[in-house]
Design a protein around this motif. Structure first.
Motif: not given
Length: 359
Positions: A92-107
């Motif tokens: 999940l850590a790398e998935a969040l890093h890959a999606l940084e700026g593409r999903i909302s900061p709140v999510t």
């Protein structure tokens, strides 16, 4: 024993046979050894502790492999890479890093908090980049031992600055604790870094990047003067501290002589539409407000004599300017100065700068 005896008999190895007889760990060791020998940067630290241990043990048990085995292992590895259609982030850590700026900061913040994962990378890098005012509460609230580790991991100038802001007894306790950090293990330092960084990773996202004073000040800069004065007066009564900060953030036509350097005035004449500039000057020169007249004279006094005379003639021929048009023209001049400042072509002078120079 003959010097010509094959090396395989001198140092037998389970990896000296064909690629088919090798274990996955041995094949991985061969590939990693080959990549390192070729100068590649292999991020082995991203493997789990178990995988790092298995890989290290496999490399420690091997002695040599022949060229044919090496070629077979590399060819097998290449085939597996080519067969991959898509590779997903690991965890999940790398998935969040890959999606940084593409999903909302709140999510992102909620997922990170629920899963208990950290930002990818060294937590101390983020901690070292924090401003001293954010680090100071950590020194005061954490245990003396943790504060000592934090102080030891910071750049020397920042650590000295923070230490100087602590009360004497508190600073001495932490300083003494620093002398006891010699036996702290890297694992403990990493855990402390993760714990401290987590306090900032889970901060609620901010909808606005700018300070409220800056945002409201930018709005009032180009607002009607009567409305601006009324709002400032009311805010001063509701919140004196906020009103005082807002007053300092306001920059209007009347502030030009105090905050714009004489050498920057020609830049303003090139930035602002000539018709709007003439309208602003005409309105200001005819105004009852002494500050507006002073600003107009300041602008005319710091451009070429020929241009100033030409403008005065045109102003004289233009006649009276309506208040609505005059306010709009002066706001255009202020907006032009703001654009020059944002582009780095002009630097405003503030009262704090003047006080510093006098000191």
């Amino acid at each position: 024993m003959s010097a010509m005896q094959p090396l395989s008999r001198l140092a037998p190895s389970p990896a000296s046979g064909r690629a088919a007889t090798l274990t996955p760990a041995q094949k991985a060791a061969i590939i990693v050894r080959f990549l390192l020998k070729e100068g590649a940067d292999v991020p082995l630290e991203r493997l789990s502790d178990a995988n790092q241990t298995t890989l290290t043990e496999a490399m420690g048990q091997m002695r040599y492999i022949d060229r044919e085995t090496l070629a077979n292992v590399l060819a097998e590895f290449a085939r597996e890479i080519e067969a991959m259609g898509l590779v997903f982030p690991a965890g999940l850590a790398e998935a969040l890093h890959a999606l940084e700026g593409r999903i909302s900061p709140v999510t992102a913040a909620r997922l990170r908090k629920e899963a208990g994962v950290r930002q990818v990378g060294d937590p101390w890098e983020r901690i070292r980049a924090l401003d001293p005012e954010k680090l100071l509460p950590l020194l005061r609230e954490e245990s003396t031992e943790v504060a000592a580790v934090l102080l030891s991991k910071l750049p020397v100038p920042k650590a000295a600055e923070l230490l100087g802001q602590l009360p004497g007894p508190e600073a001495r306790k932490i300083s003494y604790a620093v002398s006891l950090t010699g036996n702290v293990t890297p694992e403990a330092v990493d855990r402390i870094g993760l714990s401290l960084a987590a306090q900032f990773e889970y901060e609620a996202p901010r909808a606005f990047e700018d300070d409220p004073v800056e945002r409201l000040g930018a709005i009032l800069n180009i607002a009607n003067s009567d409305m601006r004065d009324a709002l400032l007066s009311g805010l001063a009564e509701d919140d004196a501290e906020f009103g005082q900060r807002l007053q300092k953030a306001i920059f209007t036509f009347v502030h030009i002589p105090a905050r714009v350097g004489p050498v920057d005035v020609p830049k303003i004449t090139r930035e602002v539409d000539p018709d709007l500039l003439r309208t602003a000057l005409a309105f200001a020169l005819a105004a009852e407000d002494e500050g507006l007249r002073a600003s107009a004279e300041f602008i005319l006094g710091n451009i070429s004599k020929r241009m100033a005379e030409s403008m005065r003639e045109e102003i004289g021929e233009a006649g009276r300017v309506k208040p609505k048009d005059g306010e709009a023209a002066m706001n255009a001049v202020v907006a032009g100065i703001g654009a020059l400042q944002a582009a780095g072509d002009l630097e405003l002078v503030f009262e704090e700068d003047e006080d510093t120079e006098e000191d």
